[in-house]
Design a protein around this motif. Structure first.
Motif, PDB file in Angstrom:
ATOM      1  N   ASP A 183       5.004  -4.531   7.734  1.00  0.00           N
ATOM      2  CA  ASP A 183       4.200  -3.427   7.513  1.00  0.00           C
ATOM      3  C   ASP A 183       4.174  -2.921   8.861  1.00  0.00           C
ATOM      4  OD1 ASP A 183       3.420  -3.477   5.076  1.00  0.00           O
ATOM      5  OD2 ASP A 183       1.622  -4.410   5.182  1.00  0.00           O
ATOM      6  N   ARG A 184       4.049  -3.825   9.907  1.00  0.00           N
ATOM      7  CA  ARG A 184       3.952  -3.441  11.269  1.00  0.00           C
ATOM      8  C   ARG A 184       5.384  -2.924  12.057  1.00  0.00           C
ATOM      9  NH1 ARG A 184       1.300  -7.738  14.221  1.00  0.00           N
ATOM     10  NH2 ARG A 184       1.400  -9.091  12.649  1.00  0.00           N
ATOM     11  N   HIS A 185       6.198  -3.067  10.804  1.00  0.00           N
ATOM     12  CA  HIS A 185       7.826  -2.529  11.020  1.00  0.00           C
ATOM     13  C   HIS A 185       8.250  -3.491  12.624  1.00  0.00           C
ATOM     14  CE1 HIS A 185       7.149   0.842   8.746  1.00  0.00           C
ATOM     15  NE2 HIS A 185       6.306   1.423   9.570  1.00  0.00           N
TER      16      HIS A 185
ATOM     17  N   PHE B 126      -6.881   2.788   3.012  1.00  0.00           N
ATOM     18  CA  PHE B 126      -6.453   4.171   2.615  1.00  0.00           C
ATOM     19  C   PHE B 126      -6.461   5.017   3.725  1.00  0.00           C
ATOM     20  CE2 PHE B 126      -7.550   1.929  -1.157  1.00  0.00           C
ATOM     21  CZ  PHE B 126      -6.961   2.510  -2.200  1.00  0.00           C
ATOM     22  N   TYR B 127      -5.594   5.587   4.264  1.00  0.00           N
ATOM     23  CA  TYR B 127      -5.597   6.268   5.614  1.00  0.00           C
ATOM     24  C   TYR B 127      -4.430   7.492   5.768  1.00  0.00           C
ATOM     25  CZ  TYR B 127      -1.811   2.904   6.489  1.00  0.00           C
ATOM     26  OH  TYR B 127      -0.650   2.530   6.389  1.00  0.00           O
ATOM     27  N   ARG B 128      -4.652   8.267   6.652  1.00  0.00           N
ATOM     28  CA  ARG B 128      -3.480   9.238   6.722  1.00  0.00           C
ATOM     29  C   ARG B 128      -2.517   8.688   7.793  1.00  0.00           C
ATOM     30  NH1 ARG B 128      -4.529  14.152   4.422  1.00  0.00           N
ATOM     31  NH2 ARG B 128      -6.783  14.510   4.060  1.00  0.00           N
ATOM     32  N   ASP B 129      -1.227   8.786   7.582  1.00  0.00           N
ATOM     33  CA  ASP B 129      -0.301   8.367   8.487  1.00  0.00           C
ATOM     34  C   ASP B 129       0.054   9.225   9.635  1.00  0.00           C
ATOM     35  OD1 ASP B 129       1.389  10.384   7.543  1.00  0.00           O
ATOM     36  OD2 ASP B 129       2.680   9.128   6.503  1.00  0.00           O
ATOM     37  N   GLY B 130       0.851   9.112  10.625  1.00  0.00           N
ATOM     38  CA  GLY B 130       1.138   9.842  11.733  1.00  0.00           C
ATOM     39  C   GLY B 130       1.297  11.370  11.276  1.00  0.00           C
ATOM     40  N   SER B 131       1.933  11.680  10.244  1.00  0.00           N
ATOM     41  CA  SER B 131       2.152  13.092   9.712  1.00  0.00           C
ATOM     42  C   SER B 131       1.189  13.711   9.128  1.00  0.00           C
ATOM     43  CB  SER B 131       3.614  13.102   8.928  1.00  0.00           C
ATOM     44  OG  SER B 131       3.638  12.065   8.021  1.00  0.00           O
ATOM     45  N   GLY B 132       0.058  12.848   8.765  1.00  0.00           N
ATOM     46  CA  GLY B 132      -1.126  13.466   8.119  1.00  0.00           C
ATOM     47  C   GLY B 132      -0.911  13.327   6.601  1.00  0.00           C
ATOM     48  N   ARG B 133       0.297  12.456   6.172  1.00  0.00           N
ATOM     49  CA  ARG B 133       0.308  12.252   4.638  1.00  0.00           C
ATOM     50  C   ARG B 133      -0.680  11.010   4.306  1.00  0.00           C
ATOM     51  NH1 ARG B 133       5.202   9.958   2.511  1.00  0.00           N
ATOM     52  NH2 ARG B 133       4.911   8.816   4.544  1.00  0.00           N
ATOM     53  N   MET B 134      -1.563  11.123   3.234  1.00  0.00           N
ATOM     54  CA  MET B 134      -2.344  10.047   2.867  1.00  0.00           C
ATOM     55  C   MET B 134      -1.444   8.906   2.214  1.00  0.00           C
ATOM     56  SD  MET B 134      -3.746  12.430  -0.616  1.00  0.00           S
ATOM     57  CE  MET B 134      -2.796  12.979  -1.927  1.00  0.00           C
ATOM     58  N   VAL B 135      -1.887   8.078   2.772  1.00  0.00           N
ATOM     59  CA  VAL B 135      -1.050   6.675   2.398  1.00  0.00           C
ATOM     60  C   VAL B 135      -2.218   5.343   1.921  1.00  0.00           C
ATOM     61  CG1 VAL B 135       1.054   7.246   3.326  1.00  0.00           C
ATOM     62  CG2 VAL B 135      -0.835   6.017   4.671  1.00  0.00           C
ATOM     63  N   ALA B 136      -1.631   4.436   1.301  1.00  0.00           N
ATOM     64  CA  ALA B 136      -2.136   3.471   1.270  1.00  0.00           C
ATOM     65  C   ALA B 136      -1.675   2.091   1.534  1.00  0.00           C
ATOM     66  CB  ALA B 136      -2.647   3.375  -0.536  1.00  0.00           C
ATOM     67  N   ALA B 137      -2.113   1.230   2.074  1.00  0.00           N
ATOM     68  CA  ALA B 137      -1.678   0.153   2.710  1.00  0.00           C
ATOM     69  C   ALA B 137      -0.862  -0.697   1.272  1.00  0.00           C
ATOM     70  CB  ALA B 137      -2.842  -0.860   2.833  1.00  0.00           C
ATOM     71  N   ARG B 138       0.208  -1.423   1.877  1.00  0.00           N
ATOM     72  CA  ARG B 138       1.092  -2.076   1.026  1.00  0.00           C
ATOM     73  C   ARG B 138       0.421  -2.847   0.116  1.00  0.00           C
ATOM     74  NH1 ARG B 138       6.091  -5.403   1.502  1.00  0.00           N
ATOM     75  NH2 ARG B 138       6.485  -4.689   3.610  1.00  0.00           N
ATOM     76  N   ARG B 139      -0.594  -3.723   0.487  1.00  0.00           N
ATOM     77  CA  ARG B 139      -1.291  -4.651  -0.436  1.00  0.00           C
ATOM     78  C   ARG B 139      -1.873  -3.971  -1.370  1.00  0.00           C
ATOM     79  NH1 ARG B 139      -6.125  -3.944   1.824  1.00  0.00           N
ATOM     80  NH2 ARG B 139      -5.965  -3.236   4.088  1.00  0.00           N
ATOM     81  N   VAL B 140      -2.439  -2.692  -1.178  1.00  0.00           N
ATOM     82  CA  VAL B 140      -3.104  -1.940  -2.351  1.00  0.00           C
ATOM     83  C   VAL B 140      -2.124  -1.684  -3.018  1.00  0.00           C
ATOM     84  CG1 VAL B 140      -4.354   0.255  -2.860  1.00  0.00           C
ATOM     85  CG2 VAL B 140      -4.757  -0.892  -0.683  1.00  0.00           C
ATOM     86  N   HIS B 141      -1.004  -1.039  -2.942  1.00  0.00           N
ATOM     87  CA  HIS B 141       0.017  -0.909  -3.764  1.00  0.00           C
ATOM     88  C   HIS B 141       0.534  -2.073  -4.564  1.00  0.00           C
ATOM     89  CE1 HIS B 141       0.535   3.377  -2.935  1.00  0.00           C
ATOM     90  NE2 HIS B 141       0.570   2.970  -2.011  1.00  0.00           N
ATOM     91  N   GLU B 142       0.523  -3.328  -3.925  1.00  0.00           N
ATOM     92  CA  GLU B 142       1.093  -4.345  -4.592  1.00  0.00           C
ATOM     93  C   GLU B 142       0.144  -4.760  -5.725  1.00  0.00           C
ATOM     94  OE1 GLU B 142       4.080  -6.686  -1.415  1.00  0.00           O
ATOM     95  OE2 GLU B 142       2.022  -7.114  -1.334  1.00  0.00           O
ATOM     96  N   ARG B 143      -1.262  -5.003  -5.072  1.00  0.00           N
ATOM     97  CA  ARG B 143      -2.328  -5.411  -6.104  1.00  0.00           C
ATOM     98  C   ARG B 143      -1.965  -4.378  -7.480  1.00  0.00           C
ATOM     99  NH1 ARG B 143      -7.380  -3.895  -7.167  1.00  0.00           N
ATOM    100  NH2 ARG B 143      -8.720  -5.588  -8.378  1.00  0.00           N
TER     101      ARG B 143
END
Lengths: 293, 244
Positions: A183-185, B126-143
């Motif tokens: 995750d932290r690349h 749940f956050y926006r990435d560097g380019s402002g896109r809404m993203v969810a952390a990997r563990r959210v998607h995994e669950r």
């Protein structure tokens, strides 16, 4: 008015009830009987003593000379076929409310029957004075001096999982650690990683691990007994991770309304329970396709 | 207008008892959704507003086998209450408060509310990435992916119904409004403290997990514990809070 009530009680005494009816399973012991069992209550107290209670919290208890437990059964509406029992233990002198559950249900999707042999802690919350009345609660009092002596004697007593469970936890930990780096690349760590596992409580289906090299506190918690392989097959459903550098605050007021920080007090306690009272566990990283050691 | 909305408007008019509205909402809304569930059992897409909301609702509530699990009804009630928190933070700011007091920052839309504060912000993961896109952390998607996989593995059961409920709730919200009544809307006092009504925060039900500030815990007596989360309302203010 009393006669039908007594008659009903007499009938109940001779009738198999709940999950045991029509099956080979023994009928369930009354929830209240289990909830007021002193040995079990002591284990609950020991759990909060390990994880929540501070020395200043004991002042009121020391003054009164008694530890007061207020206990009641809770009866939330459950799904069909779910025979779980729920209860609540209040420790008014510590302002703590402990929700407990004795799970007894089936999850076809996980292909697992979840059945605990006693009530397990689900949550511990603080409460304000006046939030809980006494109505509906059964009070159990224990002599503080005796409890204090027992807690003192057992304060360093620990219980750790057997090798089988430890191996499953290693795998889960290994996955968590690897993913955290991804995750932290960053390149995942190589070689032996050191982690510390806190002692297990017989009244909580949870495990706390401190991964030293990565400075991360990881909590596994489930409705299912941790010894059940199903927990570890679906470990994604049971894990919460906190980076001690990023996710710890002095007070949650700093991050008002936010969801996933832990307080310094809580982190400090987790570290004490993992590092000081816990067991050192090693996880090997690196070799392609290698299972963790 | 959906049943939830009309109930809310009736509540405002004072012609429906709040307890009755809540019971109706618990019975009627799941029944409406149950008629259509389960449909396409695919995880919600994080790049759509409704998908992102559904991810949040699923991620924040317990499923069978998880520690805080009580029942299907309880988890659904938790999802609905969470959606109301998000909506209230966006649209229903009580007198004396500014949005940034409650939601950490000024928010123009529901995604701003969910992503406020970044990765470890208001809604963990749940956050926006560097380019402002809404993203969810990997563990959210995994669950969530695990839950969808389990739901699709056999005869549709509780997992499938819960996932479908979350998706339907999110779809209905984006199209219209919250599909169910806010059971905390009418709260006026808690443990003697005057409160604004409605929930403005939820937190994992654990000791020490208190949002602090002007948040007031919604007690068990007021059904403040739903879907493994404790909900919080706000202290009623006499004046105005200073700007942040």
């Amino acid at each position: 008015m009393k006669l039908p009530y007594l008659l009903a009680l007499a009938l109940v005494g001779f009738m198999p009830l709940g999950a045991g009816a029509g099956t080979n399973e023994p009928p369930k012991v009354s929830a209240l009987r289990e909830l007021t069992n002193e040995t079990w209550l002591f284990e609950v107290l020991h759990y909060v003593y390990d994880w929540y209670v501070d020395e200043r919290d004991t002042a009121a208890v020391a003054k009164s000379g008694q530890v007061i437990f207020r206990v009641r059964e809770l009866k939330p509406k459950l799904d069909e076929g779910d025979h779980s029992q729920f209860g609540e233990v209040l420790l008014p002198q510590f302002s703590l409310c402990i929700k407990v559950k004795n799970a007894d249900y089936t999850v076809p999707e996980l292909d697992v029957k979840i059945k605990n042999d006693e009530f397990k802690v689900v949550s511990v919350e603080s409460f304000e004075r006046g939030e809980h009345g006494r109505k509906g609660f059964t009070e159990v009092r224990a002599e503080y001096a005796k409890i204090r002596e027992r807690l003192f004697k057992t304060r360093n007593q620990t219980s750790f999982p057997d090798d089988k469970l430890l191996d499953r936890m290693r795998v889960a930990l290994w996955e968590e650690i690897g993913e955290d780096y991804e995750d932290r690349h960053e390149k995942p760590p190589q070689g032996v990683q050191t982690a510390y596992l806190a002692s297990f409580s017989p009244v909580a289906n949870e495990a706390w691990v401190f991964w030293e090299t990565g400075r991360m506190i990881i909590r596994f918690a489930s409705d299912i007994d941790l010894h059940n392989p199903a927990v570890w097959e679906h470990e994604k459903l049971a894990v919460t991770a906190y980076h001690i550098d990023r996710h710890v605050v002095v007070t949650l007021d700093e991050v008002g309304g936010s969801n996933e920080f832990m307080t310094r007090n809580e982190a400090g306690r987790a570290l004490f329970n993992c590092l000081v009272l816990g067991k050192k566990v090693e996880v090997r990283f690196g070799a392609p396709g290698a299972a963790p050691r | 207008m959906c049943i939830g909305q009309s109930l809310v408007s009736q509540l405002y008019k004072g012609s429906v008892h709040p307890a009755f509205a809540w019971v109706l909402c618990l019975v009627a809304v799941p029944t409406i959704f149950a008629a259509s569930a389960p449909r396409d059992l695919l995880p919600p897409a994080a790049d759509t507003v409704q998908g992102y909301i559904a991810l949040l609702l699923i991620n924040e509530t317990p499923f069978p086998g998880e520690r805080a699990w009580v029942s299907e009804e309880d988890t659904k009630a938790g999802m609905l209450a969470i959606l109301w928190v998000v909506h209230s933070r966006l649209k229903i700011i009580p007198p004396g408060y500014r949005q940034e007091h409650i939601a950490a920052q000024r928010c123009d839309n529901v995604i701003d509310v969910i992503t406020a504060g970044g990765e470890k912000g208001q809604c963990d993961g749940f956050y926006r990435d560097g380019s402002g896109r809404m993203v969810a952390a990997r563990r959210v998607h995994e669950r969530v992916d695990s839950l969808f996989k389990l739901a699709s593995s056999g005869k549709p059961g509780r997992f499938a119904r819960l996932l479908q409920y979350a998706k339907d709730l999110a779809d209905a919200y984006v199209k219209d409004e919250v599909a169910g009544a806010d059971c905390f809307a009418q709260l006026s006092h808690l443990s003697g403290v005057p409160v604004t009504g409605r929930a403005y925060a939820w937190m994992t039900d654990r000791a020490g997990y208190d949002p602090g500030g002007n948040f007031v815990k919604i007690t068990d007596e007021a059904d403040g514990l739903r879907g493994g989360n404790r909900f919080f309302t706000l202290k009623k203010l006499k004046g105005k809070l200073p700007a942040k």
